[in-house]
Design a protein around this motif. Structure first.
Motif, PDB file in Angstrom:
ATOM      1  N   UNK A  95     -17.181  32.059 -47.612  1.00  0.00           N
ATOM      2  CA  UNK A  95     -15.881  32.558 -47.157  1.00  0.00           C
ATOM      3  C   UNK A  95     -15.583  32.176 -45.706  1.00  0.00           C
ATOM      4  N   UNK A  96     -16.596  31.824 -44.957  1.00  0.00           N
ATOM      5  CA  UNK A  96     -16.397  31.475 -43.552  1.00  0.00           C
ATOM      6  C   UNK A  96     -17.705  31.003 -42.943  1.00  0.00           C
ATOM      7  N   UNK A  97     -17.691  30.749 -41.654  1.00  0.00           N
ATOM      8  CA  UNK A  97     -18.893  30.262 -40.986  1.00  0.00           C
ATOM      9  C   UNK A  97     -18.863  30.657 -39.516  1.00  0.00           C
ATOM     10  N   UNK A  98     -20.061  30.739 -38.949  1.00  0.00           N
ATOM     11  CA  UNK A  98     -20.218  30.943 -37.519  1.00  0.00           C
ATOM     12  C   UNK A  98     -20.896  29.713 -36.929  1.00  0.00           C
ATOM     13  N   UNK A  99     -20.342  29.215 -35.851  1.00  0.00           N
ATOM     14  CA  UNK A  99     -20.935  28.091 -35.141  1.00  0.00           C
ATOM     15  C   UNK A  99     -21.386  28.591 -33.785  1.00  0.00           C
ATOM     16  N   UNK A 100     -22.689  28.581 -33.605  1.00  0.00           N
ATOM     17  CA  UNK A 100     -23.280  29.097 -32.357  1.00  0.00           C
ATOM     18  C   UNK A 100     -22.782  30.509 -32.060  1.00  0.00           C
ATOM     19  N   UNK A 101     -22.667  31.308 -33.134  1.00  0.00           N
ATOM     20  CA  UNK A 101     -22.283  32.708 -32.992  1.00  0.00           C
ATOM     21  C   UNK A 101     -20.800  32.983 -33.005  1.00  0.00           C
TER      22      UNK A 101
END
Length: 392
Positions: A95-101
């Motif tokens: 559903x989504x993502x975190x890149x480096x928080x």
């Protein structure tokens, strides 16, 4: 001496031998010379390593998992590609993502050194739009497979509902024959492998339930065949009419609606599209929305020529901005036995007027006759059919 000093003994040897070096090798030698210059110019080792890493592998990006593992992807890849590289189910429910928080959209393009964390939800499923942004073949293949499987399952359920209804009308119990050798032979007669394939084809509209019933009854023992009088009554029963005067091949009680994107009229060449939970959507055959949709969910439809109904359609008229034009157009449409549902007039800077109408017509011939009559009005410049049914 200058050449040896700048390019080394190997370059001197090539020069003396009179041979040529492949362009790809020449570029590598040039890059190595550039590398030596960077080593002298860049004092910070970390800056030097970053420069080498980016320049050495320009077509790939290297990212990290939260555990520190390194994964390589084609440049332009997204978190969806990353999710499918972890596991197919992770990709399906991404559903989504975190890149480096930090939260990023699914269309975010991965960059070297990103630390990717995928957010999932059990209720989330892939979208066809994902195929436009993924770069890896693994992700694209998994998404396509899921879409085909999901559409097939829905078609099997719809095909079974159709069969149960049609079999009942012919005095047969569909569930009795669902796992029978006779229905399997019917499946083979249509060059299919499994009964589910037959149900899916009926759900897609490629095969009608009546065709399956006809082949099945020919295989039954005399005592198993339905009562001939019942079958004859079923075949002679009045043909049910769909809303809007449209007949769906093989079906007689399914919800039908006209697509707003093209607004078809009787006389237009039409095709049906099986929607999710909203029955069959009827489009004109040249409709761009239909042409871009999945072919496997199309179904044959036709106009019910016995139905006497009127249909709304948009009409756009360009005319000179003179007194009495609206009255003249309205009077002409009235003389053509056409009712006006909506009207809107807007003047333009070039001393012309745009008149937009929503009118009721019986079919395409009725509309064409009315348009020809409006074109004959003095100071009318152009008349066009419009798919838009809102003149505001």
């Amino acid at each position: 001496m200058h050449r040896i000093a700048n390019e080394g003994i190997a370059a001197h040897w090539v020069y003396k031998e009179g041979t040529s070096v492949p362009e790809s090798d020449s570029k590598r030698f040039a890059w190595l010379r550039q590398l030596l210059e960077w080593q002298q110019d860049l004092q910070d080792p970390r800056e030097f390593l970053e420069t080498v890493r980016v320049d050495l592998l320009p077509d790939d990006v290297y990212v990290f998992t939260p555990n520190g593992d390194v994964k390589a992807f084609p440049r332009g890849s997204t978190p969806i590609d990353f999710a499918y590289s972890v596991h197919t189910e992770v990709g399906h429910h991404c559903t989504g993502a975190k890149v480096s928080g930090k939260l990023v959209p699914l269309k975010y393009e991965l960059r070297n050194g990103d630390i990717i964390e995928i957010i999932t939800s059990a209720k989330h499923v892939p979208s066809k739009d994902w195929l436009k942004i993924v770069k890896t073949s693994r992700a694209r293949t998994r998404i396509r497979h899921w879409i085909k499987t999901e559409e097939r399952e829905r078609s099997i359920v719809l095909g079974r509902e159709i069969c149960e209804r049609e079999f009942r009308k012919h005095g047969l119990n569909f569930n009795k024959y669902l796992h029978s050798d006779e229905l399997f032979q019917v499946t083979k007669a249509f060059s299919l492998q499994k009964v589910d394939d037959l149900l899916a084809s009926i759900g897609y509209g490629k095969i009608s339930a009546l065709q399956a019933i006809g082949k099945l009854t020919s295989l039954l023992e005399p005592e198993e065949k339905p009562d001939e009088a019942l079958v004859e009554r079923a075949e002679r029963r009045e043909r049910p009419r769909q809303p809007g005067g449209v007949l769906v091949k093989g079906l007689d009680d399914i919800m039908v609606r006209f697509a707003k994107c093209c607004n078809p009229l009787p006389g237009d060449q039409i095709a049906g599209y099986i929607t999710r939970g909203r029955g069959v959507s009827v489009h004109r055959e040249e409709c761009a929305s239909l042409l871009s949709s999945g072919f496997e969910r199309r179904i044959e439809v036709d106009w019910d020529h016995e139905a006497e109904e009127v249909h709304p359609v948009g009409l756009a008229v360009i005319c000179a901005n003179v007194k009495g034009m609206l009255a003249a157009i309205s009077g002409t449409l009235s003389n053509q036995d056409i009712n006006i549902l909506q009207a809107n007039v807007r003047t333009r800077v070039d001393n012309r007027a745009e008149c937009k109408f929503v009118v009721e017509v019986r079919d395409i011939t009725h509309l064409q006759s009315a348009m020809a009559a409006v074109r004959k009005i003095k100071d009318v410049i152009d008349v066009q059919r419009s798919s838009v049914l809102d003149v505001e």
